[in-house]
Design a protein around this motif. Sequence first.
Motif, short mmCIF file in Angstrom:
data_model
loop_
_atom_site.label_atom_id
_atom_site.label_comp_id
_atom_site.label_asym_id
_atom_site.label_seq_id
_atom_site.Cartn_x
_atom_site.Cartn_y
_atom_site.Cartn_z
N ALA A 343 -23.82 8.79 -51.99
CA ALA A 343 -23.60 10.09 -51.37
C ALA A 343 -24.92 10.79 -51.06
O ALA A 343 -25.05 11.49 -50.05
N ARG A 344 -25.90 10.60 -51.91
CA ARG A 344 -27.21 11.22 -51.65
C ARG A 344 -27.86 10.65 -50.40
O ARG A 344 -28.54 11.37 -49.66
N SER A 361 -20.75 8.69 -41.58
CA SER A 361 -19.39 9.21 -41.60
C SER A 361 -18.67 8.75 -42.87
O SER A 361 -19.22 8.03 -43.71
N VAL A 362 -17.42 9.18 -42.99
CA VAL A 362 -16.63 8.79 -44.17
C VAL A 362 -16.43 7.28 -44.21
O VAL A 362 -16.53 6.64 -45.26
N ALA A 363 -16.14 6.70 -43.05
CA ALA A 363 -15.92 5.25 -43.01
C ALA A 363 -17.19 4.49 -43.37
O ALA A 363 -17.15 3.51 -44.12
N ARG A 364 -18.34 4.93 -42.85
CA ARG A 364 -19.58 4.23 -43.17
C ARG A 364 -19.96 4.43 -44.63
O ARG A 364 -20.48 3.51 -45.27
N THR A 365 -19.72 5.60 -45.18
CA THR A 365 -19.99 5.82 -46.60
C THR A 365 -19.12 4.91 -47.46
O THR A 365 -19.58 4.36 -48.47
N THR A 366 -17.88 4.73 -47.07
CA THR A 366 -17.01 3.81 -47.80
C THR A 366 -17.52 2.39 -47.71
O THR A 366 -17.51 1.64 -48.71
N GLY A 367 -17.99 1.99 -46.54
CA GLY A 367 -18.54 0.64 -46.39
C GLY A 367 -19.78 0.41 -47.24
O GLY A 367 -19.94 -0.65 -47.85
N VAL A 368 -20.67 1.41 -47.32
CA VAL A 368 -21.86 1.27 -48.16
C VAL A 368 -21.48 1.20 -49.63
O VAL A 368 -22.09 0.47 -50.42
N THR A 369 -20.44 1.92 -50.03
CA THR A 369 -19.99 1.85 -51.43
C THR A 369 -19.44 0.47 -51.75
O THR A 369 -19.70 -0.07 -52.84
N LEU A 370 -18.69 -0.12 -50.84
CA LEU A 370 -18.20 -1.48 -51.06
C LEU A 370 -19.35 -2.49 -51.10
O LEU A 370 -19.33 -3.45 -51.89
N LEU A 371 -20.37 -2.26 -50.27
CA LEU A 371 -21.55 -3.13 -50.32
C LEU A 371 -22.28 -2.97 -51.65
O LEU A 371 -22.78 -3.95 -52.22
N THR A 372 -22.32 -1.76 -52.18
CA THR A 372 -22.92 -1.53 -53.50
C THR A 372 -22.14 -2.26 -54.59
O THR A 372 -22.72 -2.83 -55.52
N ALA A 373 -20.81 -2.23 -54.49
CA ALA A 373 -19.99 -2.94 -55.48
C ALA A 373 -20.27 -4.45 -55.45
O ALA A 373 -20.34 -5.09 -56.50
N THR A 374 -20.45 -4.99 -54.25
CA THR A 374 -20.75 -6.42 -54.15
C THR A 374 -22.10 -6.75 -54.77
O THR A 374 -22.25 -7.74 -55.50
N ALA A 375 -23.12 -5.92 -54.48
CA ALA A 375 -24.44 -6.16 -55.05
C ALA A 375 -24.42 -6.01 -56.57
O ALA A 375 -25.07 -6.78 -57.29
N LEU A 417 -14.09 3.49 -58.79
CA LEU A 417 -14.56 4.82 -59.19
C LEU A 417 -15.75 5.31 -58.37
O LEU A 417 -15.94 6.51 -58.23
N GLY A 418 -16.54 4.39 -57.85
CA GLY A 418 -17.69 4.81 -57.07
C GLY A 418 -17.32 5.35 -55.70
O GLY A 418 -17.98 6.26 -55.18
N MET A 419 -16.24 4.82 -55.10
CA MET A 419 -15.85 5.28 -53.77
C MET A 419 -15.38 6.73 -53.77
O MET A 419 -15.88 7.55 -52.98
N PRO A 420 -14.43 7.14 -54.63
CA PRO A 420 -14.07 8.58 -54.63
C PRO A 420 -15.23 9.47 -55.04
O PRO A 420 -15.34 10.60 -54.56
N THR A 421 -16.11 8.98 -55.92
CA THR A 421 -17.27 9.78 -56.29
C THR A 421 -18.18 10.00 -55.10
O THR A 421 -18.66 11.12 -54.85
N ALA A 422 -18.44 8.94 -54.33
CA ALA A 422 -19.31 9.07 -53.17
C ALA A 422 -18.74 10.02 -52.13
O ALA A 422 -19.44 10.86 -51.57
N LEU A 423 -17.43 9.92 -51.85
CA LEU A 423 -16.82 10.79 -50.85
C LEU A 423 -16.77 12.24 -51.33
O LEU A 423 -16.99 13.17 -50.54
N THR A 424 -16.52 12.44 -52.63
CA THR A 424 -16.47 13.81 -53.15
C THR A 424 -17.85 14.46 -53.13
O THR A 424 -18.00 15.62 -52.71
N VAL A 425 -18.85 13.74 -53.58
CA VAL A 425 -20.21 14.29 -53.57
C VAL A 425 -20.69 14.50 -52.15
O VAL A 425 -21.40 15.48 -51.86
N ARG A 426 -20.29 13.63 -51.23
CA ARG A 426 -20.68 13.81 -49.83
C ARG A 426 -20.10 15.11 -49.28
O ARG A 426 -20.79 15.88 -48.60
N ALA A 427 -18.83 15.36 -49.55
CA ALA A 427 -18.21 16.60 -49.08
C ALA A 427 -18.84 17.82 -49.75
O ALA A 427 -19.03 18.87 -49.12
N TRP A 428 -19.21 17.70 -51.01
CA TRP A 428 -19.83 18.81 -51.71
C TRP A 428 -21.22 19.12 -51.17
O TRP A 428 -21.60 20.28 -51.03
N ARG A 429 -21.97 18.09 -50.82
CA ARG A 429 -23.31 18.31 -50.26
C ARG A 429 -23.26 18.86 -48.84
O ARG A 429 -24.22 19.49 -48.39
#
Length: 514
Positions: A343-344, A361-375, A417-429
């Motif tokens: 999210a940062r 965007s939201v879709a791209r943030t979700t994709g980066v989170t899934l890429l993080t999970a893979t790594a 857990l990382g995906m909802p956290t990323a989207l929530t922090v993104r909206a908060w920022r």
Amino acid sequence: MSARRPSSTPLSARLRDRSPGLSASLLNGVVAAGLGLGTLAVLVLGLWISSPYPDSGPGGALHVVTALWLLAHGVELVRTDTLSGAPLPLGVTPLLLLALPGWLLYRAGRYATDASAEPDGPPPVPVRTAWLGVVLGYLGVGGAAALYCSGGELRPSWGWVALSLPLVAAAGAGAGVWSARGRPQEPLLVALRAVPGPVRRVVFGADAAARVGTAVRAAGASAAVLVGGGASLVAASTVWHGEAARASFLHLTEGWTGRFAVLLLGLALVPNAAVWAASYALGPGFVLGAGHLVHPLTSDPAPMLPPFPLLAAVPDAGPGTRLNWAAALVPVVASVVAGWFVARAAVRRRGRGEPPRARWSVARTTGVTLLTATACALLLALLAAFSGGPLGNAALACFGPPWWQTGPAAGAWTALLGMPTALTVRAWRLRGARAAAPPKDAGEGTGKTKTKTKDETKHPLAAFRSPAETKRPLTPPRPAPGATGLPGEEPYDILPAEPFTERPPAGPPAAETP
């Protein structure tokens, strides 16, 4: 006329420039391997000299030095002096010992590519020459050490020598060379060429370097939290079972030299225990002997485990309690940290006091989170594979976490857990961007407030204009060389495009006088 022979100066110059670089790189690799062997030799020979009852002479101690050095690279050893006469494998690599050759190879790679600061100094060594020289020099010493160790009681497995030793040497030297060259992103993106074009555009998009870099950093932070949380679990369990750990430590040996050796071995295995505890918190747990699995729901350690302080910290046999289930807080915190990193990077702030702007965007943030999970899954699987291994045959053939389960479990925790956290922090920022937008009806209906024009609100000198200059619109400021055009990101040139002077009224040109 006579034909002139082509000059061999370019070829001789290349050979002259490359030869010193290759020889220096070979020497760096040899020195790195020698320093690793020398460090272990000082430690082992010191313990051998201070031991009141040494089992062997200096030759046996030097064989132990080379065996430990090879074991630090992940090479599986074979023990021949057993009661049954059958050779027993020894494949648990102390991860703290792996840090020694890794750091030495990293420094050797950096030194091999350092350019001379003098104007008349030699040219910088090419990357491939430096990397290849360090690896070849290191493997030359490693091959000689393996040949010397093959005549002792702890003999290396040649299959692991051919696989693990070159892998560690290439990775360590490559990291040093890459760091010395300024950590370019191009080598990290070479693997993306194997991905088909449509899939690569959908998953990574146009800014593949930014997405991959963010995913790697977030996965590294999540793995660090997992391993650090595992170390905290090991420390807490050791304190909880303090009496058993103390009894096992005193039971192994009586002399202070032997106890110091046991203490050093325990410290070298602390990173392994941290990875085991991280796998325990993730859910798959770890295996203490064939068929004996330990995880939060139930604990089934092998009944005939050797006395050792770290093994005394294993949870008691039986079903898990709420205290065991509390270990799940470690992957929860790690997943939140990974989502916060994503999210940062997804939302950036232009400057101090400036509203943030959405980078992804939201879709791209979700994709980066899934890429993080893979790594994160790949990283935990690698750590789990290195931290375990066999300690013998039959029941002792399997020790450590199952890497094929630990990696997917880490990826699943990060994705869920990382995906909802990323989207929530993104909206908060992004809340500052909506709050900073001025209302459209500001200044209307009062008749006293004058709405500033677009040019006047942007120009930094609009407040210093004279009354005669207010009739002419201002030109926007010129960006300084290298500026991106976004306020707050790069310095601006605050000088106006032209002086604030009144222009002559537009009209037909005056008639020329003779």
